[in-house]
Design an enzyme around this catalytic site. Structure first.
Site, PDB file in Angstrom:
ATOM      1  N   SER A 134       0.844  -1.191   0.000  1.00 26.09           N
ATOM      2  CA  SER A 134       0.000   0.000   0.000  1.00 26.09           C
ATOM      3  C   SER A 134       0.878   1.238   0.000  1.00 26.09           C
ATOM      4  CB  SER A 134      -0.894   0.007   1.252  1.00 26.09           C
ATOM      5  OG  SER A 134      -1.552   1.257   1.415  1.00 26.09           O
ATOM      6  N   TYR A 147      -2.586  -0.298  10.528  1.00 33.61           N
ATOM      7  CA  TYR A 147      -2.419  -0.671   9.120  1.00 33.61           C
ATOM      8  C   TYR A 147      -1.061  -0.209   8.606  1.00 33.61           C
ATOM      9  CZ  TYR A 147      -3.689  -1.403   4.214  1.00 33.61           C
ATOM     10  OH  TYR A 147      -3.730  -1.834   2.903  1.00 33.61           O
TER      11      TYR A 147
END
Length: 276
Positions: A134, A147
């Site tokens: 990501s 995250y």
């Protein structure tokens, strides 16, 4: 490529589902996996080979890997580690167990699965491991600490694995998406409400914006791309004789990768602090 078996995790929707459909169309022998048997059954009705594999459950990982290896005749050509979720919330508000769950699904489970399928690749001197990272593995943003931590760790893990496998015939690549139109926000909202006590937090006012973002329907911003935007880099990582170490997807990923290299930390922090 019919004999090139590729196991994909997190195929119930989004990037994983798009990848399963696309790789099958490209001639790969796809084994799609999902966390629930219900979703796996739905994919079988679509004509995909599908099995249950829950990345938060070591026993499920072992059972799923064993089934995938049996279907593939003993070894996989490729593994696309994609199954993950986001746990929003300020780190000070996040129960330790919630952080542990985030890392278990987004990192530890991936490691467990890799160790189960890698021996066959090494024996064959051929294989591809593709990790879905990501933009938040490159830069950090507020209220996404769990995250961020999982994806920053994944970047380092994958770089190390790539170095350790050099010359073995097994290649490791990272796909680094920015905003993608998936059910990611829906699942993140559920995790946020399940684990964060909004009313007791000093961030409760800011959390209103977090919930608005997570509950907003449609693309999260003008740079949001469909899941299919991740397919060309995935196919290249699986097919090229010289796959790249990293494949950035979306403008924000390319932009922040550049800014991280050229801006002082203090200035980059200022930009990220104001990012939604």
């Amino acid at each position: 490529m019919a004999n090139r078996y590729v196991l994909i995790t997190g195929c119930s929707s989004g990037i994983g589902l798009a990848a399963a459909r696309a790789l099958r169309a490209h001639g790969f022998s796809v084994i799609a996996s999902t966390r629930s048997e219900e979703d796996a059954a739905r994919l079988r009705k679509e004509g995909l080979t599908a099995l249950r594999l829950d990345l938060s459950d070591p026993a499920s990982i072992e059972e799923g890997a064993a089934e995938a290896l049996y279907l593939a005749g003993g070894r996989l050509y490729g593994l696309f580690n994609n199954g993950a979720y986001g746990q929003p919330g300020a780190l000070e508000d996040l129960p330790t167990e919630a952080l542990r769950d985030q890392l278990e699904t987004n990192l530890i489970g991936w490691h467990h699965l890799i160790r189960l399928v890698l021996p066959g690749m090494l024996e064959a001197k051929e294989g591809r491991i593709v990790q879905n990272s990501s933009v938040l593995g490159l830069v950090a943003m507020k209220f996404r600490g769990a995250y961020n931590a999982s994806k920053f760790a994944l970047e380092g893990y994958s770089d190390t694995l790539r170095l350790e496998l050099a010359g073995s015939g097994v290649h490791v690549s990272l796909i680094e998406p920015g905003p993608i139109d998936t059910r990611f926000r829906e699942h993140a909202r559920d995790a946020f409400l399940r684990n964060v006590d909004v009313k007791q937090s000093r961030h409760r006012q800011a959390y209103r914006q977090t919930l608005e973002r997570l509950e907003r329907e449609g693309p999260s911003g003008r740079f949001t791309l469909p899941p299919e935007s991740c397919i060309p880099p995935l196919v290249h990582a699986l097919s090229s004789r010289r796959p790249r170490a990293r494949y950035p997807v979306t403008f924000p990923t390319r932009l922040f990768a550049l800014l991280r290299r050229i801006l002082p930390t203090r200035l980059l922090d200022r930009l990220l602090a104001n990012a939604a």
